[in-house]
Each structure stands twice: as C-alpha cells, then as structure tokens.
Scaffold this motif. Sequence first.
Motif, mmCIF file in Angstrom:
data_model
loop_
_atom_site.group_PDB
_atom_site.id
_atom_site.type_symbol
_atom_site.label_atom_id
_atom_site.label_comp_id
_atom_site.label_asym_id
_atom_site.label_seq_id
_atom_site.Cartn_x
_atom_site.Cartn_y
_atom_site.Cartn_z
ATOM 1 N N ALA A 14 0.829 -1.205 0.000
ATOM 2 C CA ALA A 14 0.000 0.000 0.000
ATOM 3 C C ALA A 14 0.863 1.255 0.000
ATOM 4 N N ILE A 15 1.946 1.249 0.780
ATOM 5 C CA ILE A 15 2.849 2.399 0.815
ATOM 6 C C ILE A 15 3.465 2.639 -0.559
ATOM 7 N N ALA A 16 3.913 1.552 -1.201
ATOM 8 C CA ALA A 16 4.544 1.674 -2.512
ATOM 9 C C ALA A 16 3.567 2.207 -3.557
ATOM 10 N N GLU A 17 2.343 1.672 -3.588
ATOM 11 C CA GLU A 17 1.367 2.107 -4.581
ATOM 12 C C GLU A 17 0.911 3.542 -4.335
ATOM 13 N N SER A 18 0.769 3.901 -3.065
ATOM 14 C CA SER A 18 0.402 5.276 -2.745
ATOM 15 C C SER A 18 1.526 6.233 -3.140
ATOM 16 N N GLY A 19 2.772 5.808 -2.926
ATOM 17 C CA GLY A 19 3.909 6.620 -3.350
ATOM 18 C C GLY A 19 3.925 6.829 -4.850
ATOM 19 N N LEU A 20 3.608 5.786 -5.600
ATOM 20 C CA LEU A 20 3.557 5.891 -7.061
ATOM 21 C C LEU A 20 2.444 6.832 -7.508
ATOM 22 N N ALA A 21 1.361 6.867 -6.739
ATOM 23 C CA ALA A 21 0.235 7.731 -7.114
ATOM 24 C C ALA A 21 0.558 9.203 -6.951
ATOM 25 N N CYS A 23 4.070 10.576 -6.190
ATOM 26 C CA CYS A 23 5.433 11.089 -6.351
ATOM 27 C C CYS A 23 5.618 11.760 -7.714
ATOM 28 N N ARG A 24 6.507 12.736 -7.761
ATOM 29 C CA ARG A 24 6.814 13.463 -8.992
ATOM 30 C C ARG A 24 8.263 13.256 -9.428
ATOM 31 N N ASP A 25 9.090 12.806 -8.508
ATOM 32 C CA ASP A 25 10.512 12.604 -8.796
ATOM 33 C C ASP A 25 10.729 11.220 -9.429
ATOM 34 N N GLU A 26 11.423 11.171 -10.555
ATOM 35 C CA GLU A 26 11.624 9.912 -11.280
ATOM 36 C C GLU A 26 12.440 8.910 -10.470
ATOM 37 N N TYR A 27 13.392 9.416 -9.692
ATOM 38 C CA TYR A 27 14.201 8.509 -8.869
ATOM 39 C C TYR A 27 13.346 7.874 -7.767
ATOM 40 N N ASP A 28 12.476 8.687 -7.169
ATOM 41 C CA ASP A 28 11.555 8.142 -6.173
ATOM 42 C C ASP A 28 10.609 7.134 -6.805
ATOM 43 N N ARG A 29 10.154 7.432 -8.028
ATOM 44 C CA ARG A 29 9.258 6.510 -8.725
ATOM 45 C C ARG A 29 9.915 5.142 -8.922
ATOM 46 N N GLU A 30 11.175 5.144 -9.308
ATOM 47 C CA GLU A 30 11.896 3.884 -9.494
ATOM 48 C C GLU A 30 11.973 3.100 -8.187
ATOM 49 N N ARG A 31 12.216 3.817 -7.090
ATOM 50 C CA ARG A 31 12.307 3.150 -5.785
ATOM 51 C C ARG A 31 10.960 2.564 -5.385
ATOM 52 N N TYR A 32 9.888 3.343 -5.572
ATOM 53 C CA TYR A 32 8.555 2.833 -5.240
ATOM 54 C C TYR A 32 8.180 1.635 -6.120
ATOM 55 N N GLU A 33 8.556 1.674 -7.383
ATOM 56 C CA GLU A 33 8.295 0.550 -8.280
ATOM 57 C C GLU A 33 8.985 -0.707 -7.766
ATOM 58 N N GLU A 34 10.240 -0.549 -7.327
ATOM 59 C CA GLU A 34 10.982 -1.704 -6.823
ATOM 60 C C GLU A 34 10.356 -2.240 -5.543
ATOM 61 N N ILE A 35 9.941 -1.340 -4.660
ATOM 62 C CA ILE A 35 9.281 -1.779 -3.427
ATOM 63 C C ILE A 35 7.971 -2.488 -3.745
ATOM 64 N N SER A 36 7.211 -1.960 -4.714
ATOM 65 C CA SER A 36 5.942 -2.574 -5.102
ATOM 66 C C SER A 36 6.148 -3.985 -5.634
ATOM 67 N N ILE A 37 7.162 -4.156 -6.453
ATOM 68 C CA ILE A 37 7.458 -5.486 -7.002
ATOM 69 C C ILE A 37 7.824 -6.455 -5.888
ATOM 70 N N LEU A 38 8.682 -6.014 -4.966
ATOM 71 C CA LEU A 38 9.067 -6.868 -3.842
ATOM 72 C C LEU A 38 7.864 -7.222 -2.979
ATOM 73 N N ALA A 39 6.984 -6.248 -2.730
ATOM 74 C CA ALA A 39 5.799 -6.503 -1.917
ATOM 75 C C ALA A 39 4.869 -7.505 -2.593
ATOM 76 N N ARG A 40 4.708 -7.383 -3.906
ATOM 77 C CA ARG A 40 3.867 -8.332 -4.638
ATOM 78 C C ARG A 40 4.451 -9.743 -4.576
ATOM 79 N N GLN A 41 5.771 -9.840 -4.678
ATOM 80 C CA GLN A 41 6.414 -11.148 -4.570
ATOM 81 C C GLN A 41 6.204 -11.751 -3.189
#
Length: 207
Positions: A14-21, A23-41
């Motif tokens: 939930a934190i990762a998806e909310s961050g993706l919704a 965030c405006r910084d591309e570097y932060d977006r990449e980090r949230y994407e990685e966290i989201s993938i790990l959480a889904r796994q």
Amino acid sequence: MEDRWLAKAKKLHAIAESGLAFCRDEYDRERYEEISILARQMLSDLSGLRVEQLENMLCLDVKRYISPQLDVRAAVIKDKSILLVKETSDGLWTLPGGYADVGLSAAENVEKEVFEEAGIKVKANHLYAVRHKAKGEYDNDVRDFYKFFFICSATNGLDIKTGPETSDVGFFTLNNLPELSKGRVILRDLQNAFTANQAKIKTTIFD
C-alpha cells in the motif's frame, strides 16, 4: 487474526502504490516501483497466488492510493433462523452480500445483493457491525476490507430462490449451521446479528 507477515506485506504494498500515485521525482518513482514489485512477490509467497493473479485482484493496472475495499452483508432473520446462501465459487455458505458498487449507498448495495443472491426484496434497517477483516478470525486475504453488516427485513415475503452466484439458499438456526465461507462470514457475525435484532436500543459494533 491475520497472519502478521501478510499484514506487513500488504502495508508495504500500500505504501509503494500510494507513493507511485503521488510522487513526482523519477528517482523516487523507481524506488517505489521496486518496493511494489518486492511486496507483490512477498504477497505471492505468503498467499500461494501467482503474481499475475494478485495483479488482477489488486487492480494494479492503475496506480492509485490504496485504501480498504468495502464488503456489505445482510442478516435476514425469521424467528430463530437466519438467511444464508451457498456460493458457487467455493461451495460454502455465507450471509448474502458482496462488493459494494459505485453509485449506490451501502444500504442500497446490500439490498441489491440480497435480491440477486436470494431472490427477495429487503429493507436495510440497521447497521449492526463494521468490521476490519484483518482483525477478525476470517480467512487471510491479500486485500484489505471493511465489512458492513446490516439487519434487513423482507418487503415482499420470503419466497427465496438462488441467483447467478448462488447454488442454494435457506434459513438456519445457530445450532444447525452449514459450513461457513470464512473469508466472507464467521460465526460471530451471525451471533451478533441475533443479538442486534433482539436489542431494544440499537447500537453498532465496530473495531
């Protein structure tokens, strides 16, 4: 109670998806994407579901702020018996109900669900409980739910019949219950329904 590691993985997702919704910084977006993938796994490992199944269940095609889903359930009581329906999806029994649809109030949703699953028209009279699924003895779920339970009364008689999502329907006493679909309803929910139905002063139980 919900498995504590499942609860942590859901929160992380939930934190990762909310961050993706937001965030405006591309570097932060990449980090949230990685966290989201790990959480889904993690959710996949804990639930036994494939990642692709999780993505369909969690509506991950659209990045959004994650909030609990809403489940509505109806308690229709006749004398000392309560209305239950048998779900075609798992062959187990539950109070009529399901996901709340957009555009309808919670009460309108539960009235619609009873008609679709048990064939009778009802009036939602009292919200007797609001439960957080993760805090109850329900089956574990990768999604997060608030469960609204209503006392309902029939408005056109009790000529019950099955619907597209139910294979059987009937009234049961508490000492003669069929096997419950514990992802949807547990014994406590039925006991609370009888207590609420008999109470002179109506209150709502909540977590």
